[in-house]
Scaffold this motif. Structure first.
Motif, PDB file in Angstrom:
ATOM      1  N   LYS A 323      -2.922  -7.460  -1.813  1.00 47.22           N
ATOM      2  CA  LYS A 323      -3.118  -8.253  -0.257  1.00 47.22           C
ATOM      3  C   LYS A 323      -1.761  -7.410   0.492  1.00 47.22           C
ATOM      4  O   LYS A 323      -1.915  -7.315   1.656  1.00 47.22           O
ATOM      5  N   ASN A 324      -0.837  -7.161  -0.128  1.00 48.50           N
ATOM      6  CA  ASN A 324       0.512  -6.531   0.448  1.00 48.50           C
ATOM      7  C   ASN A 324       0.662  -5.097   0.282  1.00 48.50           C
ATOM      8  O   ASN A 324       0.352  -4.435  -0.943  1.00 48.50           O
ATOM      9  N   PHE A 325       1.075  -4.189   1.138  1.00 45.20           N
ATOM     10  CA  PHE A 325       1.336  -2.761   0.975  1.00 45.20           C
ATOM     11  C   PHE A 325       2.715  -2.327   1.300  1.00 45.20           C
ATOM     12  O   PHE A 325       3.417  -2.819   2.136  1.00 45.20           O
ATOM     13  N   LYS A 326       3.028  -1.306   0.514  1.00 44.31           N
ATOM     14  CA  LYS A 326       4.159  -0.588   0.632  1.00 44.31           C
ATOM     15  C   LYS A 326       4.135   0.461   2.016  1.00 44.31           C
ATOM     16  O   LYS A 326       3.417   0.391   2.736  1.00 44.31           O
ATOM     17  N   LYS A 327       5.544   0.973   2.286  1.00 40.92           N
ATOM     18  CA  LYS A 327       5.501   1.740   3.515  1.00 40.92           C
ATOM     19  C   LYS A 327       4.338   2.910   3.524  1.00 40.92           C
ATOM     20  O   LYS A 327       3.916   3.296   4.663  1.00 40.92           O
ATOM     21  N   ASP A 328       4.136   3.550   2.390  1.00 43.21           N
ATOM     22  CA  ASP A 328       3.297   4.466   2.323  1.00 43.21           C
ATOM     23  C   ASP A 328       1.840   4.107   2.586  1.00 43.21           C
ATOM     24  O   ASP A 328       0.769   4.788   2.372  1.00 43.21           O
ATOM     25  N   GLY A 329       1.523   2.566   2.562  1.00 40.65           N
ATOM     26  CA  GLY A 329       0.149   2.124   2.803  1.00 40.65           C
ATOM     27  C   GLY A 329      -0.541   1.920   1.484  1.00 40.65           C
ATOM     28  O   GLY A 329      -1.499   1.262   1.516  1.00 40.65           O
ATOM     29  N   THR A 330      -0.133   1.976   0.480  1.00 40.66           N
ATOM     30  CA  THR A 330      -0.521   1.782  -1.017  1.00 40.66           C
ATOM     31  C   THR A 330      -0.028   0.236  -1.485  1.00 40.66           C
ATOM     32  O   THR A 330       1.054  -0.109  -0.916  1.00 40.66           O
ATOM     33  N   PRO A 331      -0.939  -0.094  -1.964  1.00 41.20           N
ATOM     34  CA  PRO A 331      -0.658  -1.748  -2.651  1.00 41.20           C
ATOM     35  C   PRO A 331       0.315  -1.685  -3.634  1.00 41.20           C
ATOM     36  O   PRO A 331       0.497  -0.651  -4.236  1.00 41.20           O
ATOM     37  N   TYR A 332       0.952  -2.528  -3.664  1.00 41.95           N
ATOM     38  CA  TYR A 332       2.293  -2.871  -4.734  1.00 41.95           C
ATOM     39  C   TYR A 332       1.665  -2.695  -6.015  1.00 41.95           C
ATOM     40  O   TYR A 332       0.573  -3.151  -6.280  1.00 41.95           O
ATOM     41  N   ASN A 333       2.429  -2.101  -7.098  1.00 47.63           N
ATOM     42  CA  ASN A 333       2.035  -1.994  -8.458  1.00 47.63           C
ATOM     43  C   ASN A 333       2.849  -2.756  -9.268  1.00 47.63           C
ATOM     44  O   ASN A 333       4.132  -2.786  -9.318  1.00 47.63           O
ATOM     45  N   LEU A 334       2.388  -3.917  -9.806  1.00 48.75           N
ATOM     46  CA  LEU A 334       3.362  -4.775 -10.832  1.00 48.75           C
ATOM     47  C   LEU A 334       3.909  -4.205 -11.700  1.00 48.75           C
ATOM     48  O   LEU A 334       5.072  -4.591 -12.254  1.00 48.75           O
TER      49      LEU A 334
END
Length: 778
Positions: A323-334
């Motif tokens: 549901k949440n995205f980094k500055k580059d628009g990709t979702p966070y990778n655990l």
């Protein structure tokens, strides 16, 4: 002739110089080789594991891929000995150059290149080595490839020096280096080889790890090869000698430390080990969950689809990485983004909970083996026929990995059965340690079915913080989570919901009924008469308080006859029970419905918190690897019953402990705290439960077999007071023995002095005052 020769040499030298300049410009411009773009130089593509951190600051574990177990460490968290050892050994003029050490380079060219002295050392600076680690995917396999690769590293090293401070370069290098044994980066290496944080490494430990930087496979102190361990010792001593030369340590220190043997506290990072393994795996699934699509769920998984859909919409933690995205628009990778997950788990309380589960289950297991010893039907109940047991075992065999693999390989059923019935050497789990034995794979399935399972959860009833979470007795061998994932029949622990319904409808703990059999007519017109565990006080008039304290099925049936089962189901759902399959039948009052330990613990918070139920909170905040807060999480609360009903329930649930089925909490375990609780046992002793709560802690325990037909055949060990209650008591005694945790047996429930449990009026009517959510927190 001499003049021509001199001119020729100058021309060649000039051409060589121009060629070098051209080559370096071409590399810098990206015309030759690979030159990373500015953005990549400014933000190297590091992959960091996510750390799971307890409420008291202990790292419980991390989430990482198989290739990456790197955990970010800042310069401030590094031991100065590590920095000194690295500089002294790899780049003594590190502070003086700008990426290329001309002296070291010239020495390498003359001694290694011209004189062929391989022991003369290399000319690579730490910046060059970092460039190689960061931006060279394919390491050169021969001298020619290395000659072409070197200039590229020089250019990248100079660029790195432009964008980063010296401290940042050192930190990046130590975070990037792979120390083997799944120890990527200095933090994981310090933990793996010494069980320490990087800041706590002493001189000889720092020298050992830095010594590995030359060649971690050749100088690995954890190797089983004696020669490699000797290499590691010798290389450590070389590093100590270099530290002395650089004046980081004295000659006396170097002399004495070089005589010391290598002392490791080695433990390879394994997600199946350490504290809170079940919790960490549950949390992994929650954080990584995807938006539920109905097509991905089979017919029997519709309950799961309902819960997942509800969580996706209402629970901010569920699917957080999607549901949440980094500055580059990709979702966070655990596994690669180096997140820090700050949980509500208290590492000390978690340790106590795990110890309590293991201590009690070990004792129970001894009794269970004794009961089942010599029985052909073991570990299953004698109430089953041999045909039923054979069907169960055959089903378990088909569900095993071994069966699936052989089936995929094309073996016939006859061939597979032969393998499963052929004895072979194997190692099996036991509470006394792994045992080498000879048995058939089919017998090994039966053997593992003997082991009892457990689920435990403990949480704060006011803010929902889950302090301890145990999904089973040993995650390595029994991975199914019985804290939040698994559901079992709850037995008599359901009765407080029924009694609450009665209190909400004007009953009081002092209301009485005649203690005799009760016959109810179900929705189909069929009579139902429940059995009672004993005929205690038969024919006498008993109060509802007495009925709950002694877990009388007849009193529960009496109340069920007065209540609406549909309303009871709705009430249970408001308490946080999410099972949509609960049937609104008259027998519901005895607990045939299946509920998880986590749901029950959350539900019981309403009794300790004046009618307000709080949902479990597992995480307080999430940060990125630079310490920026990405999310905060707050408790979800609902006022499910009136304060008056909550006080009445508290009065009765205290009676369970003080004069009822939970009495051994006081008599056997010596706990004097003000508390309430409820025991629970299902048909045939298949499930044992205990729910216990103090003013500041609500905890629940379930104990049983993996399958409902695996259980004690007698009440001596099969009832909830024997199966589950001891775990709660052991846990609480361990907590009370540590006053720094903030829990005291002197703590009392906050009940108004003028509250009358025998009144049929609500407390609000008696004192003419409202008790909304806002009032309770003022």
């Amino acid at each position: 002739m001499i003049k021509i020769l001199i001119k020729t040499l100058w021309v060649l030298l000039t051409l060589a110089f121009i060629g070098c300049i051209t080559l370096f410009v071409a590399i810098a411009k990206g015309w030759v080789g690979y030159m990373p773009p500015i953005e990549e130089l400014e933000n190297p593509n590091y992959k960091f594991a996510t750390e799971v951190i307890s409420e008291d600051g202990v790292v419980l574990g991390n989430y990482s891929s198989e290739q990456n177990n790197r955990v970010y460490t800042s310069y401030a968290d590094l031991s100065p000995h590590v920095i000194n050892a690295l500089i002294a050994t790899e780049d003594v003029r590190f502070e003086e150059h700008s990426g290329i050490d001309a002296k070291a380079l010239a020495r390498a060219i003359v001694k290694r290149g011209i004189l062929m002295n391989k022991s003369a050392g290399g000319g690579s600076t730490i910046s060059q080595q970092l460039a190689k680690l960061l931006f060279t995917e394919n390491v050169a396999s021969n001298t020619m490839q290395r000659l072409f690769q070197k200039p590229i590293e020089w250019v990248i090293a100079v660029e790195l020096e432009r964008y980063y401070t010296k401290d940042e370069i050192l930190t990046m290098y130590l975070n990037k280096f792979d120390f083997l044994n799944n120890a990527v980066g200095i933090k994981t290496a310090a933990h793996t080889y010494f069980g320490k944080e990087p800041k706590d490494l002493n001189i000889e430990e720092a020298a050992l790890l830095v010594g590995m930087c030359q060649n971690p496979s050749k100088n690995n102190p954890a190797s089983r090869n004696e020669r490699i361990r000797t290499n590691a010792l010798n290389r450590r001593n070389v590093v100590l000698g270099q530290m002395e030369k650089a004046n980081f340590i004295t000659h006396a220190q170097q002399d004495s430390l070089s005589e010391m043997p290598i002392k490791l506290n080695f433990h390879r990072v394994d997600h199946k080990e350490g504290l809170a393994t079940y919790f960490r795996e549950y949390l992994r699934g929650v954080l990584n969950a995807s938006k539920p699509e109905k097509a991905n769920y089979r017919g029997w998984q519709m309950q799961k689809f309902y819960e997942d859909s509800l969580d996706w919409e209402t629970n901010p933690l569920y699917g957080w990485c999607k549901k949440n995205f980094k500055k580059d628009g990709t979702p966070y990778n655990l596994y690669t983004d180096g997140l820090k997950i700050y949980t509500t788990i208290d590492s000390r309380m978690q340790q106590f909970a795990e110890e309590a589960v293991v201590e009690h289950i070990q004792d129970l297991q001894t009794q269970f083996f004794k009961e089942k010893k010599g029985r052909k039907k073991a570990p299953y109940s004698n109430q089953l026929s041999q045909e039923q047991i054979d069907d169960i075992v055959a089903r378990n065999m088909r569900q095993s990995d071994r069966y699936r693999q052989m089936k995929s390989a094309g073996l016939s059923e006859q061939e597979i059965n032969k393998v499963f019935n052929t004895p072979e050497e194997m190692s099996v789990f036991s509470w006394g340690g792994m045992k080498d034995t000879i048995m058939t794979p089919l017998d090994s399935i039966k053997y593992y079915k003997h082991f009892l399972r457990a689920g435990f959860m403990s949480m704060d009833p006011y803010n929902g913080h889950v302090k301890a979470y145990v999904g089973g007795p040993n995650y390595t061998y029994f991975q199914y989570d019985m804290a939040m994932t698994g559901r079992r029949q709850v037995g008599s622990t359901i009765k407080p919901f029924l009694y609450t319904q009665a209190m909400e409808n004007g009953y009081s703990p002092c209301d009485e009924m005649r203690h005799v059999e009760q016959t109810l007519i179900d929705a189909n017109g069929i009579p139902w008469t429940p059995r009672n565990a004993s005929a205690k006080n038969y024919g006498e008039r008993v109060s509802l308080r007495w009925g709950l304290a002694n877990s009388s099925n007849w009193v529960s049936a009496y109340l069920m006859d007065k209540m609406n089962p549909y309303e009871l189901v709705r009430l249970m759902h408001s308490f946080g029970v999410r099972n949509k399959e609960i049937q609104p039948t008259v027998s519901l009052c005895l607990g045939p419905s299946e509920i998880s330990v986590g749901e029950m613990v959350s539900a019981y918070t309403a009794f300790a918190n004046r009618g307000i139920r709080v949902a479990p909170v597992f995480v307080t905040r999430i940060e990125d690897n630079e310490g920026n807060v990405l999310a905060n999480f707050t408790p979800q609360m609902d006022e499910v019953i009136s304060p008056s009903s909550a006080y009445k329930m508290l009065d009765m649930l205290r009676a369970v402990i003080n004069e009822g089925t939970g009495g051994r909490v006081r008599a056997r375990y010596g706990i004097t705290a003000d508390m309430g609780g409820k025991t629970g046992t299902t048909n045939s002793n298949s499930d044992g439960w205990f729910m216990g709560f103090t003013p500041s802690l609500v905890s629940g325990v379930w104990v049983g077999g993996e399958e409902r037909d695996i259980h004690f055949d007698t009440m001596t060990y099969g009832q909830g007071a024997s199966l589950a209650l001891p775990i709660w008591a052991k846990y609480m005694n361990k907590i009370y023995a540590r006053p720094e945790l903030g829990y005291s047996q002197e703590e009392k429930f906050d009940i108004p002095d003028d509250f009358n449990p025998c009144s049929t009026k609500t407390y609000d009517e008696e004192v003419n005052v409202g008790h909304g959510l806002d009032d309770l927190f003022n």
